[in-house]
Motif scaffolding. Structure first.
Motif, PDB file in Angstrom:
ATOM      1  N   ARG A  45      26.168  42.826  53.292  1.00 26.77           N
ATOM      2  CA  ARG A  45      27.044  43.701  54.086  1.00 26.77           C
ATOM      3  C   ARG A  45      26.360  45.044  54.334  1.00 26.77           C
ATOM      4  O   ARG A  45      26.490  45.636  55.414  1.00 26.77           O
ATOM      5  N   ASP A  66      31.861  36.840  42.871  1.00 29.42           N
ATOM      6  CA  ASP A  66      31.867  35.909  44.005  1.00 29.42           C
ATOM      7  C   ASP A  66      32.996  36.192  44.993  1.00 29.42           C
ATOM      8  O   ASP A  66      33.072  35.549  46.039  1.00 29.42           O
ATOM      9  N   THR A  67      33.851  37.142  44.701  1.00 26.60           N
ATOM     10  CA  THR A  67      34.911  37.516  45.646  1.00 26.60           C
ATOM     11  C   THR A  67      34.709  38.934  46.180  1.00 26.60           C
ATOM     12  O   THR A  67      35.537  39.436  46.943  1.00 26.60           O
ATOM     13  N   VAL A 118      32.609  40.231  48.361  1.00 27.14           N
ATOM     14  CA  VAL A 118      32.476  40.334  49.820  1.00 27.14           C
ATOM     15  C   VAL A 118      33.835  40.204  50.480  1.00 27.14           C
ATOM     16  O   VAL A 118      34.193  40.934  51.420  1.00 27.14           O
ATOM     17  N   TRP A 119      34.652  39.305  50.004  1.00 27.86           N
ATOM     18  CA  TRP A 119      36.007  39.108  50.530  1.00 27.86           C
ATOM     19  C   TRP A 119      36.798  40.410  50.450  1.00 27.86           C
ATOM     20  O   TRP A 119      37.433  40.821  51.433  1.00 27.86           O
ATOM     21  N   ASP A 156      35.340  43.202  52.748  1.00 30.91           N
ATOM     22  CA  ASP A 156      35.683  42.965  54.151  1.00 30.91           C
ATOM     23  C   ASP A 156      37.128  43.378  54.423  1.00 30.91           C
ATOM     24  O   ASP A 156      37.429  43.982  55.464  1.00 30.91           O
ATOM     25  N   ILE A 214      39.830  37.545  59.133  1.00 32.11           N
ATOM     26  CA  ILE A 214      39.625  37.202  57.726  1.00 32.11           C
ATOM     27  C   ILE A 214      40.683  36.190  57.303  1.00 32.11           C
ATOM     28  O   ILE A 214      41.860  36.397  57.515  1.00 32.11           O
ATOM     29  N   PRO A 265      41.477  33.348  49.697  1.00 34.36           N
ATOM     30  CA  PRO A 265      40.275  34.005  49.173  1.00 34.36           C
ATOM     31  C   PRO A 265      39.132  33.009  49.042  1.00 34.36           C
ATOM     32  O   PRO A 265      39.325  31.920  48.533  1.00 34.36           O
ATOM     33  N   LEU A 266      37.982  33.366  49.531  1.00 33.50           N
ATOM     34  CA  LEU A 266      36.862  32.441  49.506  1.00 33.50           C
ATOM     35  C   LEU A 266      35.775  33.008  48.613  1.00 33.50           C
ATOM     36  O   LEU A 266      35.353  34.134  48.777  1.00 33.50           O
ATOM     37  N   ARG A 267      35.323  32.188  47.670  1.00 34.05           N
ATOM     38  CA  ARG A 267      34.242  32.618  46.813  1.00 34.05           C
ATOM     39  C   ARG A 267      32.950  32.519  47.599  1.00 34.05           C
ATOM     40  O   ARG A 267      32.827  31.722  48.507  1.00 34.05           O
ATOM     41  N   ARG A 268      31.992  33.308  47.189  1.00 30.30           N
ATOM     42  CA  ARG A 268      30.718  33.324  47.906  1.00 30.30           C
ATOM     43  C   ARG A 268      29.599  33.221  46.898  1.00 30.30           C
ATOM     44  O   ARG A 268      29.569  33.965  45.919  1.00 30.30           O
ATOM     45  N   SER A 269      28.690  32.303  47.147  1.00 25.00           N
ATOM     46  CA  SER A 269      27.531  32.185  46.271  1.00 25.00           C
ATOM     47  C   SER A 269      26.664  33.438  46.422  1.00 25.00           C
ATOM     48  O   SER A 269      26.547  33.987  47.527  1.00 25.00           O
ATOM     49  N   PRO A 270      26.023  33.904  45.342  1.00 21.53           N
ATOM     50  CA  PRO A 270      25.087  35.019  45.491  1.00 21.53           C
ATOM     51  C   PRO A 270      23.912  34.664  46.399  1.00 21.53           C
ATOM     52  O   PRO A 270      23.186  35.549  46.841  1.00 21.53           O
ATOM     53  N   MET A 283      34.342  27.606  47.497  1.00 23.11           N
ATOM     54  CA  MET A 283      33.094  28.290  47.843  1.00 23.11           C
ATOM     55  C   MET A 283      32.408  27.532  48.974  1.00 23.11           C
ATOM     56  O   MET A 283      32.360  26.296  48.977  1.00 23.11           O
ATOM     57  N   ARG A 330      30.338  34.286  36.123  1.00 21.55           N
ATOM     58  CA  ARG A 330      30.048  34.088  37.545  1.00 21.55           C
ATOM     59  C   ARG A 330      28.544  33.885  37.714  1.00 21.55           C
ATOM     60  O   ARG A 330      27.962  34.322  38.702  1.00 21.55           O
TER      61      ARG A 330
END
Lengths: 976, 225
Positions: free
Chosen positions: A594, A798-799, A801-802, A805, B2, B6-11, B29, B132
């Protein structure tokens, strides 16, 4: 090829493959398996390089990876040793360290100037007048060094590799092969490395005409090749020994980091030169070099030779020369009694005149020094000194020296092995070796072939036993017996000098004599003053003779001397091999992408990448940062603080633990509140700070500085063990992402994303709450690092960025701006918030940093308390104060570390400084003398080139001193 | 816009995006299912490939009563530190300390979320450790070649359980294949180091003829979820 011999029985070259190559712009040919040196010598080329200092012509010397006067370069590489560089089609090389080429090196004038360039001349000549030193320095830089680097060379990858074995054997001569076979036959994984392209060690050249020796070697090799658990690697150098048998192996493409369980060093010996006038010229070489030329490469080393010997190897070499059709004009034996074995009779029978108690005192040079025309033989007394009187001149184009050996014991010394001088064999031998390290063969002072085989076998069995293998047989270590193979003093003085002890550094005997006369009578000092042993061959052909000369000059005995320290590597290693593929880990927060999308300019904060600021088209860096500051002060900003350390501490002793670790009071901190934490070490020095949030009766969430998380966690674990406290500590730094939403609009924006009650009554300043933001579980801390109403939001990584945003989207209509580290530094400075490591140093304690408020000396105990109690009683020596320049000031702005000067003396330094657009003036923090800390005091700051500016000590915080920005009324007013 | 879920995101999301995968969603994810055709992925799996498996849910359970509590819940706990036990439904339980166990679900597993829910009651002497970690799988016959360039542990000899070591300079927990023919080396590491480690390992994997592989290489059924 005028000096190529007929095919030799065990030669290394392949005469079916002729190869063309270029040297110094001329074409030559050789065979596959030739090195540049051997191919050139076969073509009659005698000058292969120029010496370092005097630019004297040099040729083949040892042919054993140590001919560092014959160094070459290509467009891709430099400082390639010609004696080991294989010729390949298309090879184009030239000698390094010449001006105008190796044949007509213009810098050879240095040899003529040598009387003016004695040992240590640079210390004396360039000392005064000092104004000339820049001139001398430029000239020296032009002349010094070997080879040049081509910055346009193409990149080659040389990735390193790990490897493992049970037993590493270094050297493939009789002792090494024997040790490897013995260890492998006990079932262990064995690796044998050999520096040369072929196995066999000294048998390849010293016993080339000995069929019995070759039969033994062939049998041993057959056994070795049949063992699947024995790997043989040629052209691989064991270059360095490190703790726990970690050995660096170097081959043509990479460095292998080998971990062995034990090590057997059977690396043999380096033949040693004699010292006489002109002993450095082309045509003068070690006897083993001549034997290598003949037997390995099929090259005639010379046509007429004088052999200088002090052991049976010299006699064997003489017989080899006769067999190769070389005329041996004479054999001079340094020993009074000569050679006791039957070899003497064989040499005599071959028609070679033998002169006992005789040395070579001079090699007579051809014009231009490009070769020699003869040798001058002189009588030598029992103690090794030349007898005045008759000398005998003999015509020859070569002198072969076989006067002694020194063990290739670099790895043993690097492993802190203790070696002592053994007068029986006249060499250093291992007396005490580290556990798991063994020596065998000639490096162990064993020379007889049968004895070497036994010694190797015994070492292999010992190494296997050390690794825990069941060994079925063992052998006694053979004794080290004479006669000595090394002469105790193969050094001939000469009134005209040019008798070189160290060919790498062009050090003559008189250089050592002068240095000792000048008072450098300690070996370590002598080394540094004369630079002996500091050349590319690291003194392998020089150190022993220098020691002998030194002992004679100082009346010491060789066996009483401590050798200088041996360090990796044993031979030169290309820097590319050491570089390899560099692993330089860096860390990123989950929001990194980001920031990139938003135009962040990144900076390194420790091993983290953080946005310094966010670039805006048409704005300078300073302007962009200033806009970010304005956004936070008047609207809304969002910064990624995910790099902060995050520690979760829980358990029945959690509160008591925090109470002991930090200087503040926490035992009675209510759940739901946070408090600033300051950490000191046992000497009272500040080492970290952060915020402790009490989540529950026995649950705390503590933040640390970005660079402090691992160290603080480690220290906490240590103290928890020492105090035996019942806590559970989790370093959750990477588990959570974190961001600080700050500014008058922060509450309004956050309320749109959560059902939590964010009112001041329910969520006061310095409170902590757990809830959900945008549907994600979050911890919220109301902290005021940047001095505005704000929330530090911690969410699972892992959340992150969510959540980011959603915050940016919700804040859009309020003009939200991401802000970076630089804007944050300005904002916190306006509040005079200290940054540990910037506004404190390795000695700062809380009292001098104005942080008495964070230290509760009346607690029963905290780390550093005792030291702080002592410091509190002492007169302070400095104080951290805020300063400001007038709003009208238009001069240069001070920088961090600019000095505060009082009456011409240093009184302190600036630690933080900035122009504050909020306040319209330059503000900063600085250490000053305690008497300067009174409000209103004028301090002087030196800003480069002696210019001084005057600043006033002012009250801090500079901005919002009453902290009204954290009050609900002011916040609501701003927000509307 | 958006999404409301809620969506998890891999690093490694951004690094994977650059490789243009076919995306799917696993355990909330976004994950790359594959980068190329099935045949290519299958070949990579057999020869040499690197896969991001950060999507599998994971927690830690720590404290003086942690082991006893886990046993009470019917979870198999390894006897020794660094030992590994199956968690059920293909997951893993790894004992990372005397009083700490790391648990990871496999594809579709629910065990971790069940245990995490149970821990919300704060049983005495038991702490929930949110994990995580980024996680990678290095697969194929060429795996050891990559490890020989990045890690000082001899994985050519049998190793039971996990090894705490450094890979390309990054502290990792490494689980070698626990039986002959088992597919992969697994790494777990601090997610902040993941983009660096992925880039470093992928460069070496490619140097040795391998490439990135999607989650279908680990479990072909993932695309059907």
């Amino acid at each position: 090829m005028i000096d190529r011999l007929p095919p030799q029985p065990h030669e290394w070259i392949d005469r079916a493959q002729r190869i063309q190559f270029e040297f110094e712009g001329r074409q030559y040919s050789g065979f596959a398996g030739d090195t540049v040196s051997t191919a050139l010598w076969a073509n009659g080329v005698r000058v292969l390089g120029r010496s370092f200092k005097y630019h004297r012509p040099r040729g083949i010397w040892s042919l054993s990876h140590l001919d560092t006067n014959a160094m070459l370069e290509t467009r891709q590489q430099t400082n390639i040793r010609a004696d080991v560089c294989p010729i390949v089609p298309g090879l184009s090389v030239k000698a390094v360290n010449t001006v105008g080429g190796v044949e007509h090196d213009l810098a050879a004038v240095m040899d003529w100037l040598s009387p003016f360039l004695p040992v240590g001349f640079y210390y004396k000549a360039f000392h005064t007048p000092g104004r000339l030193f820049p001139f001398y320095e430029r000239r020296m830089r032009e002349m010094a060094g070997l080879g040049s680097v081509n910055p346009d060379r193409h990149l080659e990858h040389t990735p390193k590799r790990y490897d493992f074995c049970d037993v590493l054997v270094v050297g493939s001569g009789p002792a090494g092969l024997s040790a490897a076979v013995a260890a492998a036959e006990s079932g262990l994984q064995v690796l044998l490395v050999e520096e040369n392209p072929r196995l066999g060690g000294s048998l390849c050249y010293q016993a080339a005409n000995d069929s019995e020796a070759h039969k033994l070697q062939a049998g041993l090799l057959e056994r070795a090749l049949s063992l699947k658990n024995l790997e043989l690697r040629c052209s691989t150098l064991a270059a360095g020994y490190y703790a726990d048998h970690w050995i660096a192996l170097i081959d043509s493409t990479r460095m292998t980091k080998l971990r062995a369980r034990s090590l057997v060093v059977a690396a043999g010996c380096y033949e040693q030169p004699a010292v006489f006038r002109n002993n450095d010229l082309p045509g003068v070489m070690l006897a083993s070099a001549a034997q290598r030329l003949i037997h390995q490469y099929g090259v005639r080393p010379f046509r007429e030779v004088v052999v200088l010997a002090a052991n049976s190897h010299g006699y064997q070499a003489a017989l080899d020369f006769v067999a190769a059709g070389i005329r041996v004009q004479a054999l001079a034996d340094l020993r009074t009694q000569g050679e006791p074995s039957s070899l003497a009779a064989q040499v005599k029978a071959a028609g070679v005149p033998i002169h006992n108690a005789t040395c070579v005192s001079e090699a007579t040079p051809k014009r231009g020094l490009r070769s020699i025309t003869g040798a001058v033989l002189s009588s030598v007394a029992a103690q090794g000194s030349i007898q005045p009187g008759q000398s005998l001149r003999i015509a020859c184009d070569g002198i072969a020296m076989s006067v002694g050996w020194t063990p290739a014991d670099g790895l043993l010394r690097q492993g802190q092995g203790r070696l002592v001088y053994n007068c029986e064999v006249e060499q250093y031998v291992p007396e005490e070796l580290p556990d798991g390290v063994f020596a065998a063969g000639r490096v162990n002072g064993i020379y007889d072939l049968a004895a070497r085989l036994d010694d190797g076998f015994a070492a292999g069995v010992e190494a296997a036993a050390y690794c825990g293998a069941q060994v079925s047989s063992s052998r006694q270590r053979p004794p080290r017996i004479g006669p000595a193979r090394s002469h105790f003093y193969p050094i001939a003085s000469h009134a005209k000098g040019k008798n070189f002890l160290d060919l790498d550094e062009d050090i003559q005997l008189k250089d050592i004599e002068h240095a000792v006369q000048e008072g450098f009578d300690n070996l370590e000092l002598l080394k540094r003053y004369s630079t002996f042993g500091m050349g590319p061959s690291q003194g392998k052909h020089a150190n022993l003779n220098v020691l002998r000369a030194f002992c004679r000059l100082t009346g010491q005995s060789l066996d009483a001397l401590e050798m200088t320290t041996a360090r990796p590597f044993v031979n030169p290693v290309p820097l590319s091999h050491l570089a390899g593929r560099i692993f330089s880990p860096h860390r990123q927060t989950p929001l990194h992408a980001r920031h990139k999308e938003a135009g962040a300019s990144f900076m390194h904060a420790g091993n983290w990448l953080r946005p310094e600021y966010y670039a805006v088209a048409g704005r300078t860096r300073q302007e962009a940062i200033a806009e970010e500051v304005v956004a936070v002060r008047h609207r809304l900003g969002l910064i990624d603080v995910g790099t902060l350390g995050k520690l979760e501490i829980s358990g029945p002793d959690a509160a008591a633990f925090i109470e002991r670790i930090y200087t503040g009071r926490f035992a009675r901190l209510q759940p739901g509140l946070t408090r600033y934490v300051l950490m000191c070490d046992e000497s009272g020095v500040i080492i970290d700070d952060g915020v402790a949030a009490r989540l529950g009766e026995d649950r705390f969430y503590v933040t640390t500085t970005t660079s402090g998380s691992d160290a603080v966690a480690r220290e906490m674990r240590r103290w928890a063990m020492v105090w035996r406290m019942k806590i559970v500590l989790v370093n959750a730094t990477g588990t959570y992402g974190a961001m600080n939403l700050a500014g008058p609009q922060s509450r309004r924006v956050l309320e749109s994303l959560t059902s939590m009650d964010l009112s001041a009554g329910k969520f006061p300043y310095l409170g902590v709450r757990e809830g959900e933001i945008a549907g994600v579980p979050a911890r919220l801390l109301r902290v005021g690092f940047v001095g505005e109403w704000g929330y530090e939001i911690h969410v699972p990584a892992d959340t992150a960025v969510w959540v980011w945003d959603h915050l940016m989207e919700a804040g859009r209509k309020f003009g939200i701006r991401p802000f970076g580290v630089e804007a944050q530094r300005v904002l916190r400075l306006e509040k005079a918030h200290v940054i540990i490591g910037q506004d404190s140093d390795g000695l700062t304690h809380p009292f001098e940093a104005g942080m008495q408020w964070a230290v509760k000396m009346d607690k029963p105990f905290f780390v550093g308390q005792r030291s702080l109690a002592i410091l509190a009683k002492k007169r302070p020596t400095r104080a951290l104060v805020g300063f400001a320049l007038p709003s009208s000031y238009a001069g240069p702005i001070p920088k961090e570390c600019h000095l505060v000067i009082e009456s011409g003396e240093i009184a302190g330094r600036v630690t933080s400084v900035t122009f504050s657009s909020t306040l319209g003036q330059v503000i900063g923090l600085a250490y000053v003398k305690p008497e300067q800390s009174r409000l209103g005091t004028t301090i002087e700051i030196r800003v480069g080139r002696g210019e001084m500016i005057r600043a006033a000590v002012v009250r801090t915080p500079f901005y919002d001193p009453q902290n009204l920005r954290q009050s609900q009324e002011v916040a609501l007013q701003e927000a509307s | 816009m958006i999404s409301s879920n809620p969506l998890r995101r891999s690093p490694l999301h951004e690094a994977l995006q650059e490789l243009n995968p076919v995306w799917g969603k696993v355990h909330e994810m976004q994950v790359p299912l594959r980068f190329g055709g099935a045949a290519k992925e299958s070949q990579l799996k057999a020869e040499l490939s690197l896969c991001d498996v950060s999507c599998f849910p994971k927690i830690g359970v720590k404290g003086p009563e942690a082991l006893a509590w886990l046993v009470q819940t019917g979870t198999s706990v390894p006897d020794s530190v660094y030992g590994v036990q199956p968690l059920g439904e293909g997951g893993l339980a790894i004992r990372t300390d005397r009083q700490e166990v790391f648990l990871e679900d496999a594809l579709g597993g629910q065990r971790v979320s069940q245990l995490e829910s149970a821990l919300q009651a704060h049983p005495p002497g038991v702490c929930l450790v949110r994990r995580r970690d980024a996680s990678l799988a290095l697969m194929g016959a060429g795996s050891n070649r990559v490890l020989r360039e990045t890690c000082g542990v001899d994985f050519s000899r049998p190793v039971t359980g996990v090894v705490m070591t450094r890979v390309a300079g990054v502290s990792c927990m490494v689980l070698p294949p626990q039986s002959a023919g088992a597919p992969a080396f697994r790494f777990w590491l601090d997610p902040s180091y993941a983009p660096y480690l992925w880039e470093a390992l992928l460069e070496i994997v490619r140097h040795h003829g391998g490439d990135a592989a999607g989650l279908e290489a680990i479990d072909p059924s993932v695309g059907k979820l």
